[in-house]
Design an enzyme around this catalytic site. Sequence first.
Site, mmCIF file in Angstrom:
data_model
loop_
_atom_site.group_PDB
_atom_site.id
_atom_site.type_symbol
_atom_site.label_atom_id
_atom_site.label_comp_id
_atom_site.label_asym_id
_atom_site.label_seq_id
_atom_site.Cartn_x
_atom_site.Cartn_y
_atom_site.Cartn_z
ATOM 1 N N CYS A 3 0.863 -1.179 0.000
ATOM 2 C CA CYS A 3 0.000 0.000 0.000
ATOM 3 C C CYS A 3 0.894 1.222 0.000
ATOM 4 O O CYS A 3 2.124 1.106 -0.017
ATOM 5 C CB CYS A 3 -0.998 -0.023 1.155
ATOM 6 S SG CYS A 3 -0.357 0.547 2.699
ATOM 7 N N ASP B 170 1.593 5.951 13.707
ATOM 8 C CA ASP B 170 0.342 6.596 13.277
ATOM 9 C C ASP B 170 0.218 8.041 13.771
ATOM 10 O O ASP B 170 -0.745 8.736 13.446
ATOM 11 C CB ASP B 170 -0.875 5.784 13.758
ATOM 12 C CG ASP B 170 -0.983 4.438 13.052
ATOM 13 O OD1 ASP B 170 -0.328 4.260 12.008
ATOM 14 O OD2 ASP B 170 -1.714 3.566 13.555
HETATM 15 N N1 EPU Z 1 5.498 -7.013 8.819
HETATM 16 C C1 EPU Z 1 6.198 -8.018 8.208
HETATM 17 N N2 EPU Z 1 5.575 -9.238 8.072
HETATM 18 C C2 EPU Z 1 4.325 -9.488 8.533
HETATM 19 C C3 EPU Z 1 3.619 -8.435 9.168
HETATM 20 C C4 EPU Z 1 4.250 -7.207 9.307
HETATM 21 O O1 EPU Z 1 7.330 -7.848 7.772
HETATM 22 O O2 EPU Z 1 3.831 -10.600 8.377
HETATM 23 C C5 EPU Z 1 6.143 -5.683 8.976
HETATM 24 C C6 EPU Z 1 5.404 -4.564 8.226
HETATM 25 O O3 EPU Z 1 5.750 -4.518 6.867
HETATM 26 C C7 EPU Z 1 5.844 -3.344 8.991
HETATM 27 C C8 EPU Z 1 5.955 -3.864 10.435
HETATM 28 O O4 EPU Z 1 6.064 -5.289 10.324
HETATM 29 O O5 EPU Z 1 7.085 -2.916 8.556
HETATM 30 C C9 EPU Z 1 4.791 -3.539 11.343
HETATM 31 O O6 EPU Z 1 3.577 -3.776 10.678
HETATM 32 P P1 EPU Z 1 2.260 -4.285 11.429
HETATM 33 O O7 EPU Z 1 1.970 -5.673 10.968
HETATM 34 O O8 EPU Z 1 2.372 -4.031 12.877
HETATM 35 O O9 EPU Z 1 1.166 -3.317 10.802
HETATM 36 P P2 EPU Z 1 -0.335 -3.707 10.572
HETATM 37 O O10 EPU Z 1 -0.765 -4.667 11.580
HETATM 38 O O11 EPU Z 1 -0.535 -4.010 9.133
HETATM 39 C C10 EPU Z 1 -1.411 -1.932 12.170
HETATM 40 C C11 EPU Z 1 -2.353 -0.787 12.026
HETATM 41 C C12 EPU Z 1 -1.670 0.362 11.295
HETATM 42 C C13 EPU Z 1 -0.444 0.765 12.125
HETATM 43 C C14 EPU Z 1 0.477 -0.432 12.325
HETATM 44 C C15 EPU Z 1 1.667 -0.160 13.207
HETATM 45 C C16 EPU Z 1 -4.489 -1.913 11.954
HETATM 46 C C17 EPU Z 1 -5.697 -2.293 11.183
HETATM 47 N N3 EPU Z 1 -3.544 -1.232 11.300
HETATM 48 O O12 EPU Z 1 -1.050 -2.312 10.845
HETATM 49 O O13 EPU Z 1 -2.581 1.434 11.235
HETATM 50 O O14 EPU Z 1 0.260 1.775 11.460
HETATM 51 O O15 EPU Z 1 -0.274 -1.522 12.924
HETATM 52 O O16 EPU Z 1 1.265 0.287 14.451
HETATM 53 O O17 EPU Z 1 -4.401 -2.199 13.131
HETATM 54 C C18 EPU Z 1 -3.396 3.489 10.468
HETATM 55 O O18 EPU Z 1 -4.290 3.400 11.323
HETATM 56 O O19 EPU Z 1 -3.186 4.548 9.812
HETATM 57 C C19 EPU Z 1 -2.551 2.337 10.206
HETATM 58 C C20 EPU Z 1 -1.810 2.202 9.105
#
Ligand code: EPU
Length: 419
Positions: free
Chosen positions: A117, A306
């Site tokens: 994204c 965020d």
């Molecule tokens: N990552 C990996 N592999 C995975 C999962 C994550 O490499 O399997 C990496 C991501 O690429 C990133 C890091 O780990 O570099 C952290 O990502 P995370 O998985 O924590 O992000 P997310 O769960 O996709 C949630 C929030 C986001 C927020 C992030 C970080 C939700 C629905 N979304 O995303 O919210 O920025 O955690 O806190 O909970 C927003 O609200 O604007 C938003 C983007």
Amino acid sequence: MEKLVIEGGAPIDGEVVISGAKNAVLPLLAATLLADGDMTIKNVPQLRDVNTTIRLLEGMGVTVSVDDEYNITTNTSTINSYVAPYDLVKTMRASILVLGPTLARYGEVEVSLPGGCAIGSRPVNIHLSGLEAMGADITVHEGFIRAKAKRLKGARIVMDKVTVTGTENLLMAAVLAEGTTILENAAREPEVVDLADCLNKMGASIIGAGTPTLVVQGVESLKGVEHSVVPDRIETGTFLAAAAITGGRVKTLKAAPDTLDAVLQKFRDAGAAVETGEDWIEVDMRGRTLKSVDITTDPHPGFPTDMQAQFMAMNTFAQGIGVVVETIFENRMMHVAELMRMGANIRLEGNTAIVAGMPELYGAPVMATDLRASASLILAGLAAKGTTIVDRIYHTDRGYEKIEIRLKKLGAQIERVSG
Ligand code: EPU
């Protein structure tokens, strides 16, 4: 397309009631897939992403009803499909949250693989390898993740990166797995804690929420309950930033101060008077000088990614030089170029922005590139001289409920226009 038109310079002063958290309600709605009987989620924010999740659940055959107060009640007895299709996943990556609970309860699931994204490539490898460790048979083919498992088995899973939705997916899978699952290096975000609290109410056995180690004893089934969503800490921080950047005052009500420690400290460092009560926070910047702050984003309880864009906007007006380092996402600096169109003085070196505060910024047409970037441009517009037009505000509507109406009540001159 709708836009926000902002006349900068109006004094911001007043109270605002904080909504339920977007990033808590999405996993909670996914968790309703685990419930026998009716399940009701309260304090639900009215957001585009919530509507998308309702469409996703309805597409699976779940019965969903929404009452006058926007409480959402689900019943899974009518479920007839285990698919999260491309057209929904592409508009909301959080659709991936149905993967764990659907697999755990129904033994199969197909979720369109989320692409990258605007803010980064955002892979889901940790979600998938965790489920595989619990015995799932997973293939990724033709753009779909397909997972099967008769019954998942408890496992010890060490996540090599802290991932919020990854932790949530594995938690929702583990609650129905056979035996004990230990999730190491788990995300500690308040939204994960809210999900764990809700799952425990439903009959799950989860210990350690809010710490890096979650211990889950699998159970046979979970019951439907009522659960109220935690306050949105990022929405709270964004409204407080509106006070800081305009030299005004904002009191956020129905907020959760204990979820915002790192952010509130940065407001203090920026020169604001910060007061908190049990469920309110006030930032008062009247008669004070806004000072630059250095920010490095980190998983909770560190400074949240965020809130990075909003503090970047504050730094563009502040006294001194602030260094902002983004460590979570590889491409979350797109607001920089837009802020520079308004006269901001920022040097970008990779994921480090060096911001030299300016006495004034000037309104300009700018374009939102993601949800929090849109918040930063709105904030800059509130404080800039003249008219700012923020385009592509469908990003804003994903995560901020009726933003212009609530900012207007605080004194902002802001209108939503079409075309
Ligand atoms: N990552 C990996 N592999 C995975 C999962 C994550 O490499 O399997 C990496 C991501 O690429 C990133 C890091 O780990 O570099 C952290 O990502 P995370 O998985 O924590 O992000 P997310 O769960 O996709 C949630 C929030 C986001 C927020 C992030 C970080 C939700 C629905 N979304 O995303 O919210 O920025 O955690 O806190 O909970 C927003 O609200 O604007 C938003 C983007």
